[in-house]
Design a protein around this motif. Structure first.
Motif, PDB file in Angstrom:
ATOM      1  N   MET A 666       0.810  -1.222   0.000  1.00 20.28           N
ATOM      2  CA  MET A 666       0.000   0.000   0.000  1.00 20.28           C
ATOM      3  C   MET A 666       0.838   1.264   0.000  1.00 20.28           C
ATOM      4  SD  MET A 666      -2.942  -0.981  -0.370  1.00 20.28           S
ATOM      5  CE  MET A 666      -3.634  -2.643  -0.415  1.00 20.28           C
ATOM      6  N   PRO A 669       0.404   2.091  -4.223  1.00 16.63           N
ATOM      7  CA  PRO A 669      -0.452   1.013  -4.753  1.00 16.63           C
ATOM      8  C   PRO A 669      -0.437   0.900  -6.277  1.00 16.63           C
ATOM      9  CG  PRO A 669      -1.608   2.281  -3.093  1.00 16.63           C
ATOM     10  CD  PRO A 669      -0.339   2.963  -3.339  1.00 16.63           C
ATOM     11  N   SER A 696      -4.577  -0.881   4.291  1.00 17.76           N
ATOM     12  CA  SER A 696      -4.924  -1.265   2.920  1.00 17.76           C
ATOM     13  C   SER A 696      -6.240  -0.666   2.511  1.00 17.76           C
ATOM     14  CB  SER A 696      -4.958  -2.781   2.792  1.00 17.76           C
ATOM     15  OG  SER A 696      -5.819  -3.312   3.795  1.00 17.76           O
TER      16      SER A 696
END
Lengths: 780, 219
Positions: A666, A669, A696
């Protein structure tokens, strides 16, 4: 002290004045001399001219008198009668008588042919011809006249007149000798010396009894003087004659008083040179003496004057020198000096003031931070050094704006800087030296008087915290910057300024990881830090070796449905000879920070692939999962390496799978997704490691090219006890199944947990309960 | 008139005179004396010597008067043995004298004092002067007994007696006081008139004596 040739300006002034005076004197002398000379010449000429004229007139007048006397004489009836009688004796006696009567020196009677018929003086002899007949006729026509005759060595002034009875019957000659007495009388009258001289240019023919035509001179000078005299005309006077004259030099002027054929009678007036120029010479000498005195006075006054200038100038020079050396002294003001010097002095003082200000300003800038005006690191060190020297105690508080980057990104650079300024202002209110070392890093030196000794640490900390929790208004927005705080005591925690700062850095790092964002220095911290450094160093060294002494352990993953270890996770283990066993959590994290992780990953991959090869030889087919860091993913060449290694050992793609931590994924991303897709394209399966601990985004989750979720052990460790954990696990499992992902539970410690997981339909399990990581041999 | 013109004029007269003289009978001759400028010359003594029967009176004195400080006449002609009286018509006194060899004398002429005449018993030229007045000069020509002597008048004319025949061959002795102390011989020049003759003497206009002043130094 500035050294000068002090004589330089003074000498110049003196020289200038001297030259001026000498030059002026010279000019004056020359002008005066020329004027004097001219005047003297003119005067002499005038004098002599006047004297000559006077003499001429006098002589003329005397002659007129003579003539008149002669006329009277020759008009005398008795005289006429006597002359007419032609009786020589009678005539002679009459002549003699009348000569006495008018006090003449000679008388003669001439006939109408110019022959002497009677004479009272043996100078003129009877029978000689005195005039030629033509002259006689002229004489008759002109009624006679005056002439000068030199008869032998006597100069005779002769009056000639006709004896008319009533017609001219004879010519009478009356002569008066011009002797010294006459000359002397004339000389007395004009007050100058004079002389009468005769000049024969050729021998005359009618001169009675002329033995030789020698020039005669009658002079008021003595014969001795005359012999030595040198006569100079007025226009021949030169400077050397004036100054170096002797008593024999005379200025003279000569005039012809009588000229007839080849005979001239000259009148010369004389003046001794020295008397004439005495006054002029005195004047010139006076001027020279005066000039000398003026020079002396000029020198003295110029010395005084130059002092007035030189002394202040020297002071100014010294003053400038002091400024150059950084000493800012006051300048003594001279009252007795010129306005220019005063102006210069004032200017110097102003300059000094400005230099000082600039120096101060520069010094300030050298020691302070430009943005916040707090002291900078260099100055901070000095302050600390000073405290050490003075052996004073202080508390160093490191305040770091942890989210400064964020603030810059969010609010812009200018706003960020404005914020920092505000923070600085606020901090200043704490009192004591406050430094801004860089970015959002502030160090506050709180000396004894800020905190009372009695205060405990907690209280102090509390006080600090209050300060750091204020909010700031930037761009009409309220920001509360987040501070990490590190605290250190000197001299207790560090013995030098540099070490104090270094330890503060360690402390702040610890504070960063601390929940309270605050850490106090302790030796442990240092030790940890040192240890980390050591580990890192060792790691570097290890990696540098051709064969690092890492070992690989494999922790089997059990498929819950079969309880068979069908897969394994590769875990690196490192026991350093120096440092002993080092937990992978530590050194992997360090490796990631130090950029060494790819080396480790390469090693791991290579090792795993080799191991797979060996297993294959032994008919063991187990998919091994390798942990990748974000850096590894970003490495373009990694894939190539992997595929080439696989090819080398002739291994299928499914021999390996890769795990990446949730937080790692993350981080970036979008980029990560792209990179992972490549892995996917190759055919590798991918897992999210430590799921549930990172931040996330579910949105990304759906587009992540992953196959498996690995639930973080945090939720699994106490699964049997913690209901909340159970809920979480359940949710996650539900999530994974929805997304068609396989789930792995990490950290199973007991059977109960295992059972639960089974119930929840978890796919895989990994944990100590099931198996510790083991060496590859043990797989066999 | 220039000399040439004058001569020319008189030559004309002579020509006419010759013509005329043929017609007219002889009469008293006269001689015109001219100076060098052709002007009449006064006070010229003319002497004709060796003449018989020259008549003159020795009893009656001739007269030379003193008028206005001048001798009148300036030139007198007498014969030896004659006397001259000096009456002195002037208001001032005169002291007349002469130192001439021919006759030396002096007469103090006072007013109211008659003076005796002075006898001139030698032939020759006597110059008269006045002791008081230097410019007062006169001349007496004392002629020898058998000499005819005349003086030219203001017109410069000498009238000869009628019985004296003169012609161009006649020689005559002339004397002017400006020309030395001896008469000189001259030749008569004819004119148009047979009785008239001309003689030109080389004498300038009578020169005035300059006043006695102390003039130039040079002579």
């Amino acid at each position: 002290m500035v050294k000068l040739k002090q004589q330089s300006l003074r000498t110049q002034i003196i020289r200038l004045i001297l030259v001026t005076v000498v030059l002026v004197t010279f000019v004056i002398l020359t002008v005066v001399w020329v004027a004097t000379l001219n005047t003297a010449q003119n005067d002499i000429e005038k004098n002599i001219s006047l004297a000559t004229n006077v003499l001429e007139r006098t002589i003329n007048n005397a002659n007129v008198q003579l003539y008149k006397s002669a006329l009277v004489l020759t008009s005398d009836f008795g005289f006429k009668q006597a002359v007419a009688s032609r009786d020589a004796k009678t005539i002679q006696s009459v002549l003699v008588n009348h000569t006495k009567r008018i006090d003449a020196d000679l008388m003669a009677i001439l006939d109408m042919n110019g022959n002497i018929t009677a004479s009272s003086n043996q100078l003129l002899t009877v029978g000689d011809q005195f005039f030629n007949p033509t002259s006689t006729i002229e004489a008759l026509n002109d009624n006679g006249g005056l002439a000068f005759y030199q008869i032998e060595n006597k100069l005779i002034s002769v009056v000639v007149s006709t004896v008319r009875a009533p017609t001219p019957i004879a010519i009478a000659l009356v002569g008066f000798e011009i002797n010294s007495q006459f000359i002397n009388e004339l000389s007395e009258m004009i007050g100058q010396d004079l002389q009468l001289s005769t000049n024969f240019s050729s021998t005359p023919t009618l001169w009675p009894r002329q033995s030789a035509a020698t020039n005669l001179t009658l002079s008021t000078l003595t014969s001795e003087q005359l012999s030595k005299a040198s006569l100079i005309k007025p226009d021949q006077i030169t400077l050397d004659k004036v100054f170096f004259n002797n008593q024999h030099d005379f200025i003279s002027n000569t005039k012809k008083v009588y000229s007839e054929l080849s005979f001239d009678v000259l009148l010369t007036v004389l003046q001794p040179l020295e008397t004439v120029f005495k006054q002029s010479i005195n004047l010139l000498l006076t001027i020279v003496v005066l000039a000398f005195f003026i020079c002396v006075i000029a020198i003295i006054s110029s010395i005084i004057f130059s002092k007035q200038i030189i002394k202040p100038l020297m002071n100014l020079a010294n003053f400038a020198d002091a400024i150059a050396q950084g000493r800012y002294e006051t300048l003594p003001i001279e009252k007795k000096t010129t306005s220019e010097i005063q102006l210069l002095t004032h200017t110097f003082m102003a300059m000094q003031k400005q230099i000082k200000e600039r120096e101060d300003h520069i010094a300030f800038q050298a020691n302070h931070d430009a943005l916040t005006q707090l002291i900078n690191q260099k100055k901070l060190i000095e302050v600390l050094d000073d405290l050490y020297i003075k052996q004073e105690c202080a508390l160093l508080v490191y305040l770091k704006v942890a989210d400064l980057r964020n603030i810059f990104d969010t609010f812009g650079y200018e706003s960020g800087e404005f914020l920092l300024k505000q923070v600085a202002q606020n901090l200043t209110q704490l009192g004591g030296p406050i430094a801004r070392t860089s970015g959002g890093n502030f160090i506050w030196v709180s000396t004894k008087n800020i905190f009372e000794d009695s205060m405990k640490d907690d209280q102090r900390i509390a006080k600090i915290k209050t300060i750091t929790t204020t909010t700031y208004s930037v761009d009409n927005q309220v920001i509360r910057p987040h501070f990490d705080i590190g605290i250190l005591q000197i001299p207790a925690d560090a013995s030098t300024a540099i070490s104090a700062l270094m330890r503060l850095n360690i402390t702040i790092d610890a504070a960063k990881n601390n929940a309270q964002s605050l850490a106090c220095y302790s030796l442990d911290l240092e030790r940890e830090y040192t240890r980390r450094l050591d580990i890192l160093n060792e790691l570097k060294n290890e990696l540098a070796l051709p064969v690092p002494i890492f070992t690989l352990n494999f922790q089997p993953k059990f498929r819950l449905s079969t309880m068979m270890p069908e897969r394994a996770e590769a875990l690196i283990r490192w026991t350093s000879p120096q440092l002993g066993f080092i937990s992978p959590d530590i050194f992997i994290a360090l490796a990631e920070q130090a950029g060494l992780i790819s080396q480790i990953t390469y090693w791991v991959i290579a090792k795993v692939i080799r191991q797979q090869y060996v297993w294959r030889q032994n008919d063991i087919f187990i998919q091994v999962a390798i942990n990748l860091s974000v850096y590894d993913i970003e490495n373009q060449q990694l894939l190539d390496f992997i595929s080439s290694e696989l090819a080398k050992y002739d291994l299928p793609v499914r021999a390996l799978s890769f795990e990446v931590t949730e937080s790692g994924l993350m981080n970036d991303p979008e980029n990560t997704i792209n990179l992972l897709r490549k892995f996917r394209e190759y055919g590798f399966s991918l897992s999210i490691d430590d799921f549930g601990t990172g931040y996330s985004s579910l949105a990304y989750l759906k587009s992540m090219p992953i196959d498996e979720l690995k639930i973080d052990k945090a939720f699994v460790l106490k699964l049997n006890e913690d209901g909340q954990d159970q809920s979480i696990v359940e949710t996650v499992l539900s999530l994974s199944s929805r997304f068609k992902l396989e789930a792995v539970a990490e950290g199973i410690e007991n059977l109960a947990s295992l059972k639960i997981l089974k119930q929840l339909n978890c796919d895989w399990a990994q944990g100590f309960y099931l198996s510790r990581p083991i060496k590859q041999e043990d797989f066999l | 008139m220039s000399t040439q013109q004058t001569t020319l004029k008189y030559i004309k007269m002579i020509v006419i005179g010759v013509g005329v003289s043929v017609i007219y009978p002889l009469s008293a001759a006269n001689i015109q004396i001219l100076n060098s400028n052709g002007q009449p010359l006064q006070d010229v003594v003319a002497i004709i010597e060796n003449q018989e029967s020259v008549i003159f009176d020795i009893q009656v004195p001739e007269i030379i008067d003193q008028v206005d400080k001048k001798f009148v006449p300036r030139v007198k002609v007498i014969h030896v043995g004659q006397s001259i009286n000096f009456p002195n018509s002037d208001q001032t006194r005169h002291h007349v004298y002469s130192f001439s060899a021919a006759n030396s004398f002096e007469i103090k002429l006072y007013k109211d004092t008659p003076a005796n005449p002075v006898l001139f018993d030698h032939a020759g030229i006597v110059t008269l002067g006045c002791n008081i007045h230097d410019l007062m000069i006169g001349y007496v020509y004392v002629a020898k007994p058998n000499t005819l002597a005349f003086v030219s008048d203001e017109q410069g004319v000498i009238l000869l007696p009628g019985n004296l025949i003169m012609d161009t061959t006649s020689k005559i002795m002339l004397w002017h006081y400006q020309d030395g102390l001896q008469p000189k011989e001259f030749q008569l020049q004819p004119t148009s008139n047979t009785n008239e003759f001309i003689v030109q003497m080389d004498i300038q206009q009578p020169v005035q004596r300059k006043s006695k002043s102390f003039g130039q130094n040079k002579w």
